[in-house]
Design a protein around this motif. Structure first.
Motif, short mmCIF file in Angstrom:
data_model
loop_
_atom_site.label_atom_id
_atom_site.label_comp_id
_atom_site.label_asym_id
_atom_site.label_seq_id
_atom_site.Cartn_x
_atom_site.Cartn_y
_atom_site.Cartn_z
N PHE A 323 0.84 -1.21 0.00
CA PHE A 323 0.00 0.00 0.00
C PHE A 323 0.87 1.26 0.00
CE2 PHE A 323 -4.65 -0.83 0.91
CZ PHE A 323 -4.60 -2.18 0.58
N LEU A 324 1.97 1.19 0.73
CA LEU A 324 2.87 2.34 0.81
C LEU A 324 3.37 2.71 -0.57
CD1 LEU A 324 4.32 4.24 2.87
CD2 LEU A 324 6.23 2.64 2.79
N SER A 325 3.79 1.72 -1.32
CA SER A 325 4.32 2.05 -2.64
C SER A 325 3.17 2.42 -3.59
CB SER A 325 5.20 0.91 -3.16
OG SER A 325 4.48 0.06 -3.99
N PHE A 326 2.04 1.76 -3.42
CA PHE A 326 0.90 2.07 -4.29
C PHE A 326 0.45 3.53 -4.13
CE2 PHE A 326 -3.59 2.07 -5.53
CZ PHE A 326 -3.56 1.33 -6.70
N PHE A 327 0.45 4.03 -2.90
CA PHE A 327 -0.02 5.40 -2.64
C PHE A 327 1.12 6.41 -2.51
CE2 PHE A 327 -3.73 2.93 -0.91
CZ PHE A 327 -4.66 3.39 -1.83
N SER A 328 2.31 6.03 -3.02
CA SER A 328 3.48 6.88 -2.77
C SER A 328 3.35 8.28 -3.39
CB SER A 328 4.75 6.19 -3.26
OG SER A 328 4.65 5.97 -4.65
N LYS A 329 2.56 8.39 -4.45
CA LYS A 329 2.44 9.70 -5.09
C LYS A 329 1.27 10.51 -4.54
CE LYS A 329 5.42 8.96 -8.67
NZ LYS A 329 5.40 7.54 -9.06
N LYS A 330 0.57 9.95 -3.57
CA LYS A 330 -0.62 10.63 -3.05
C LYS A 330 -0.33 11.15 -1.65
CE LYS A 330 -3.00 9.82 -6.57
NZ LYS A 330 -3.52 10.92 -7.37
N ASN A 331 -1.09 12.13 -1.27
CA ASN A 331 -0.92 12.66 0.08
C ASN A 331 -1.72 11.81 1.07
OD1 ASN A 331 -0.26 14.22 2.23
ND2 ASN A 331 -1.72 15.85 1.74
N ILE A 332 -1.27 10.59 1.23
CA ILE A 332 -1.98 9.65 2.09
C ILE A 332 -0.98 9.04 3.07
CG2 ILE A 332 -3.07 7.35 2.08
CD1 ILE A 332 -4.48 8.14 -0.49
N SER A 333 -1.36 8.99 4.34
CA SER A 333 -0.42 8.45 5.32
C SER A 333 -0.89 7.07 5.80
CB SER A 333 -0.28 9.40 6.50
OG SER A 333 -1.56 9.66 7.03
N LEU A 334 0.10 6.24 6.12
CA LEU A 334 -0.23 4.87 6.52
C LEU A 334 0.42 4.52 7.86
CD1 LEU A 334 0.67 4.76 3.20
CD2 LEU A 334 -0.44 2.58 3.51
N GLY A 335 -0.25 3.67 8.60
CA GLY A 335 0.32 3.19 9.85
C GLY A 335 0.33 1.67 9.87
N TYR A 336 1.44 1.12 10.37
CA TYR A 336 1.52 -0.34 10.53
C TYR A 336 1.72 -0.62 12.02
CZ TYR A 336 3.68 -4.97 10.67
OH TYR A 336 3.98 -6.26 10.98
N ILE A 337 0.88 -1.46 12.55
CA ILE A 337 0.99 -1.78 13.97
C ILE A 337 1.19 -3.28 14.14
CG2 ILE A 337 -0.17 -1.69 16.21
CD1 ILE A 337 -1.85 0.57 15.19
N SER A 338 2.30 -3.64 14.78
CA SER A 338 2.48 -5.06 15.11
C SER A 338 2.83 -5.15 16.58
CB SER A 338 3.57 -5.68 14.25
OG SER A 338 4.84 -5.38 14.79
N SER A 339 3.05 -6.37 17.06
CA SER A 339 3.28 -6.53 18.49
C SER A 339 4.56 -5.82 18.93
CB SER A 339 3.32 -8.01 18.84
OG SER A 339 4.24 -8.65 17.99
N ASN A 340 5.54 -5.72 18.02
CA ASN A 340 6.79 -5.10 18.50
C ASN A 340 7.25 -3.86 17.76
OD1 ASN A 340 7.41 -6.39 16.23
ND2 ASN A 340 8.93 -7.79 17.10
N GLU A 341 6.51 -3.44 16.74
CA GLU A 341 6.91 -2.16 16.14
C GLU A 341 5.73 -1.46 15.47
OE1 GLU A 341 9.79 -2.63 13.03
OE2 GLU A 341 8.54 -4.01 11.90
N CYS A 342 5.86 -0.14 15.37
CA CYS A 342 4.88 0.64 14.65
C CYS A 342 5.60 1.45 13.59
CB CYS A 342 4.15 1.59 15.60
SG CYS A 342 3.05 0.72 16.72
N LEU A 343 5.05 1.46 12.39
CA LEU A 343 5.67 2.21 11.31
C LEU A 343 4.69 3.24 10.79
CD1 LEU A 343 7.11 -0.86 9.31
CD2 LEU A 343 8.24 0.46 11.13
N PHE A 344 5.21 4.42 10.55
CA PHE A 344 4.38 5.49 10.00
C PHE A 344 4.91 5.80 8.61
CE2 PHE A 344 3.45 9.96 9.24
CZ PHE A 344 2.09 9.99 9.49
N GLY A 345 4.05 5.68 7.61
CA GLY A 345 4.53 5.82 6.24
C GLY A 345 3.81 6.92 5.47
N HIS A 346 4.57 7.52 4.54
CA HIS A 346 4.02 8.57 3.70
C HIS A 346 4.94 8.77 2.51
CE1 HIS A 346 2.79 12.64 2.42
NE2 HIS A 346 1.62 12.30 2.94
N GLY A 347 4.38 8.98 1.33
CA GLY A 347 5.20 9.28 0.15
C GLY A 347 6.19 8.19 -0.21
N GLY A 348 5.89 6.97 0.11
CA GLY A 348 6.77 5.88 -0.26
C GLY A 348 7.82 5.57 0.80
N TYR A 349 7.89 6.39 1.87
CA TYR A 349 8.87 6.14 2.92
C TYR A 349 8.18 5.88 4.24
CZ TYR A 349 12.24 7.79 -0.41
OH TYR A 349 13.02 7.91 -1.53
#
Ligand code: ADP
Ligand code: MG
Length: 683
Positions: A323-349
Motif C-alpha cells: 500500500f505504501l508504494s501504491f499510494f506513494s504519489k498521493k498525500n496519504i499516510s499509513l500506519g503499521y501496527i504489530s506486536s513489537n513495532e509501529c511504522l508510520f509511512g508517507h510518500g513511499g517512505y
C-alpha cells in the motif's frame, strides 16, 4: 431429584467420579442430561440363536454354560469361551482379553453383539453383557453411546444418566422454544425430547429427539445473525463519494471484466448510507487486493480512515509495503501496527514510531490507513472516524468484533465492511454462518493460470527432486510445505526436520525456513530475500503462507498432502503462476487412502475453489471442513450443517420469533438460552 442437584447426590456417583465430572464442567444434574450421545447401537431386537445372521448387531438371551478361560499365542491373549443356549439352539461365545465374563458362569444373560466368522471360527462376539436386572440400561434396547468424560467411559455415563432419569422431576425443565414454534415445525417438547435422546424406543425417535436440539442451536445462531443484521440496518454508515477519474488514474493496469463487475458492487455499497457487509471471494491472484485499494482510496478522499487487517504479521507487513508504494504519489499516510513495532509511512517512505505516538496520530486522524493483524481489535486504539474496515483472508467476522471497532471511533457512523477470502465456503454454509451477507466473487484471474499438478507417491521422490534441481539451476524457485513445524513422534513431515534433509540433498542452493513463531524481522528479511531471488528453496508450514505474494515462485512441493483441506491445497497451489509463469506442483501422498486420493484428484479436475469446497465438505463432513477447534461452532450446529432443510426451517423460525418480539422479552427461556449460547457463537 431436581435439575439443579449436585451430581454427587446421584446414585452411583462417588467422590472420585464426581470429581472427574466437575473437572470436565459437569456440576449439576442439568449439565449431564444435556450431554448427548454421539451415536446409538440398536440392540433392541432380541433374536433367537437359530435365526442369527452374520454381522448384524442384535441381542441374544440364554444360559451361559461350560465357561472357561485360557491363554493363547506368544502374547498370551486371555480368551473366555462359553456356550450360550436358548430354546432354539446353542452357540459359541468368545471374549478377548477380558476377565470379567467369568462371573456370568451358569447364569441366564443377555448378550448384545454380532455373529462373526474369522480365524477363530464361527462365534458370537459380545459388545455388552447383562443380567435381567441390568439389561434395561445397556442392552435389549437402543443403546446410547457417549464420548468419554475424562476417564469415565460410555457405560458408566449411561448408568449415571439412567439413574438420574429414574427419579428426575422434569417439570422444572422449561422449554426455550415457544409453543407456536413447536407446533409449526412439529418438534418434540423438551422434556419428551431429552428423555428420548438418552432412552429412545427406537432409532427413529432418538434421531428426531436429537434433531430438536440441533434445531434449537441452529435457531440461536439464526437469531443472532438476524438481530445483528437488524441492528446494523438501524445504524448509519458514511456515504462515500466515488472519485471515478482519480481512481482510474492510480491504477497501474486495466481492470479485468470480473474486477470491474465487483467494483460496481463495492461502489454501490460505499455510496449507500447503510453499513455494508460484503464477502469478496476469488482465487489467489484473482486481484482482490487492488479492489481493496480502490475502496480505501475513495474512503480516504472522503476524509475517513480505513483499517486493513490480516491474519498474520507477515501478511500485514506485506500489505503495508504494498500500500505504501501504491499510494506513494498521493498525500496519504499509513500506519503499521504489530506486536513489537509501529511504522508510520508517507510518500513511499516510512519511519519507526512508538506505539503511543501511533495511537495519538490515529486518534487525531493523522493516519489515513491503519494496517495490522486482528490484534488491532484488542489494542486500545481510538479512531478519528473509520469509513471502511477490510479483513484479508478471513470469512468470519462477527458483528461483535465490528462493534468493538465502532466503540473506538469518535464518530457515531458505522464503517463499511469487506472481508476478502480465497477459500470460499459453500452457499449452504454461508447461509448459516452469515445469513444474508452480500457475496461478490471474482471468477477469473488477470493472468493465465499455468500450473501442472501431480499427485506423487514416495517412490517417485528422487525423480521429482532431480527434476526440481534442474529447474532451480535455471532460476526457478521452490517452496516446500509441511503440515507441521515441530518434530513429533510420527511420520508426518515437519518444517524443522525437512529443512535439514533438504539442505543436505540440495546442497548447491540457498535454503531457508519460515514458520509462524519466528521473529517478524527475520520473517520479513526472508520474504525480501525470496523476492530478490536470493533464496532458492523455502521450507515452510501452511499457516504462514496464506496470502503471501511471492513474485518468482514457480515450483511447489506439498508434503502429506492428504492432511490438508482441498480449499487449502488449492490456495497454496494458487501461489504459483502469479504472473502467468509456467509452474509445477507436486503433492506427496505420504499416506495413501482412497478418500484421500479422490480428494486430491478433484483438485486436478475442478476449476474453481467453490466447487472444491463443496466436494471437500461432502468428502470430509462439516466438522473436518471447518476444523472443529478453530471454528468455535458447537458440535450440534456442525451436525446441523448437513441438513439444509433444517437450516432453512430454523431461519424461518427465527424470523417468526423476531417478528413477534424483536427483543425476546416475552420468551424468557429462549432469551436466557440465547444470551448463554450466543456468547459461544461469537467466535
Ligand atoms: P489476490 O489478493 O486476489 O490474491 P492480488 O490483488 O494480490 O490478488 O493480485 C495478484 C497480482 O496480480 C498482483 O500483483 C496484482 O498487482 C496483479 N493484478 C491484479 N489485477 C490485475 C489486472 N487487472 N491486470 C494486471 N495485473 C493485475
Ligand atoms: Mg490476497
Amino acid at each position: 431429584m431436581k435439575l439443579t442437584d449436585d451430581l454427587r447426590y446421584v446414585k452411583g456417583v462417588g467422590p472420585k467420579i464426581s470429581n472427574i465430572l466437575k473437572e470436565n464442567g459437569f456440576n449439576i444434574v442439568k449439565d449431564l442430561i444435556f450431554y448427548f450421545p454421539f451415536r446409538y447401537d440398536d440392540f433392541s431386537k432380541i433374536v433367537k440363536i437359530k435365526d442369527l445372521k452374520f454381522d448384524q448387531a442384535v441381542t441374544i438371551y440364554g444360559k451361559l454354560g461350560s465357561l472357561r478361560q485360557y491363554r493363547i499365542g506368544k502374547r498370551k491373549l486371555l480368551i473366555t469361551e462359553g456356550i450360550l443356549t436358548d430354546d432354539t439352539a446353542s452357540l459359541r461365545v468368545l471374549w478377548f482379553g477380558q476377565r470379567h465374563p467369568i462371573k456370568f458362569k451358569g447364569k441366564e444373560i443377555y448378550i448384545a453383539g454380532k455373529l462373526v466368522k474369522n480365524k477363530f471360527g464361527t462365534y458370537f462376539s459380545p459388545l455388552e453383557v447383562a443380567t435381567e436386572e441390568q439389561k434395561t440400561i445397556h442392552l435389549a434396547r437402543v443403546v446410547p453411546v457417549y464420548r468419554k468424560i475424562g476417564s469415565i467411559n460410555s457405560k458408566q455415563i449411561r448408568k449415571i444418566i439412567f439413574n438420574i432419569f429414574q427419579n428426575l422431576d422434569l417439570k422444572t425443565l422449561k422449554d426455550p422454544l415457544p409453543d407456536f414454534i413447536l407446533k409449526e415445525f412439529n418438534l418434540k417438547k423438551i422434556d419428551d425430547a431429552i428423555l428420548n435422546v438418552h432412552f429412545p424406543k427406537d432409532i427413529f425417535i432418538a434421531k428426531e429427539s436429537k434433531k430438536r436440539f440441533i434445531f434449537e442451536d441452529l435457531l440461536i445462531f439464526q437469531l443472532k445473525i438476524l438481530k445483528e443484521r437488524k441492528l446494523l440496518l438501524e445504524k448509519k454508515a458514511p456515504q462515500i463519494k466515488i472519485y471515478e477519474k482519480e481512481t482510474e488514474e492510480i491504477l497501474p493496469f486495466k481492470l479485468t471484466e470480473e474486477q470491474k463487475r465487483v467494483w460496481e458492487e463495492i461502489k454501490k455499497d460505499l455510496q449507500n448510507q447503510k453499513p455494508s457487509n460484503r464477502l469478496l471471494q476469488g482465487d489467489v491472484g484473482s486481484g482482490k487486493t487492488v479492489l481493496a485499494k480502490m475502496a480505501v482510496f475513495n474512503v480516504v478522499l472522503n476524509n475517513f480512515q480505513a483499517v486493513l487487517m490480516a491474519p498474520t504479521e507477515v501478511l500485514a507487513r506485506q500489505h503495508f509495503d504494498d500500500f505504501l508504494s501504491f499510494f506513494s504519489k498521493k498525500n496519504i499516510s499509513l500506519g503499521y501496527i504489530s506486536s513489537n513495532e509501529c511504522l508510520f509511512g508517507h510518500g513511499g517512505y516510512f519511519v519507526k514510531i512508538s506505539k503511543e505516538k501511533m495511537k495519538n496520530n490515529i486518534f487525531q486522524g493523522k493516519v489515513d490507513i491503519v494496517i495490522g493483524t486482528h490484534s488491532l481489535l484488542g489494542e486500545k486504539i481510538v479512531f478519528q472516524k473509520v469509513g471502511i474496515v477490510i479483513i484479508d483472508e478471513q470469512q468470519r467476522f462477527g458483528v461483535e468484533q465490528r462493534a468493538k471497532l465502532i466503540e473506538k471511533s469518535k464518530s457515531s457512523l458505522i464503517p463499511h465492511f469487506i472481508s476478502m477470502t480465497a477459500t470460499p465456503i459453500p452457499r449452504t454454509l454461508a447461509l448459516v454462518l452469515y445469513g444474508d451477507l452480500d457475496i461478490s466473487t471474482i471468477k477469473e484471474r488477470p493472468f493465465p493460470f499455468l500450473v501442472k499438478t501431480y499427485i506423487v507417491s514416495e517412490n517417485k521422490r528422487k525423480k521429482v527432486y532431480e527434476f526440481l534441481k534442474n529447474k532451480i539451476k535455471k532460476g526457478s524457485q521452490l517452496i516446500i510445505v509441511c503440515p507441521r513445524v515441530e518434530e513429533k513422534n510420527d511420520e508426518i513431515k515437519n518444517v524443522k526436520a525437512e529443512y535439514k534433509k533438504i539442505k543436505e540433498y540440495f546442497s548447491d542452493f540457498q535454503i531457508a525456513m519460515l514458520y509462524a513463531k519466528m521473529k517478524s524481522e527475520e520473517k520479513n528479511r526472508i520474504i525480501e530475500d525470496l523476492n530478490k531471488n536470493k533464496i532458492n528453496i523455502l521450507v515452510t508450514s501452511s499457516v504462514i503462507e496464506v496470502g503471501l505474494n511471492l513474485q518468482n515462485l514457480d515450483l511447489m512441493i506439498i508434503e502429506n498432502a492428504e492432511r490438508f483441506g482441498l480449499a487449502q491445497l488449492y490456495q497454496m497451489i494458487g501461489r504459483l503462476s502469479r504472473y502467468g509463469k509456467e509452474s509445477y506442483a507436486f503433492l506427496f501422498l505420504n499416506k495413501f487412502t482412497k478418500n484421500g486420493y479422490l480428494r486430491l484428484k478433484a483438485l486436478k479436475e475442478k476449476k474453481n475453489a467453490l466447487e472444491l469446497a463443496e466436494i471437500d465438505l461432502k468428502l470430509r463432513g462439516p466438522g473436518e471442513f471447518f476444523g472443529k477447534e478453530q471454528s468455535g461452532i458447537p458440535d450440534l450446529v456442525i451436525e446441523g450443517l448437513k441438513d439444509l432443510t433444517l437450516i432453512e426451517k430454523s431461519k424461518k423460525a427465527a424470523e417468526m420469533i423476531l417478528e413477534k418480539d424483536p427483543n425476546l422479552t416475552s420468551f424468557p427461556e429462549l432469551y436466557s438460552l440465547y444470551s448463554q449460547k450466543g456468547k459461544i457463537l461469537e467466535g
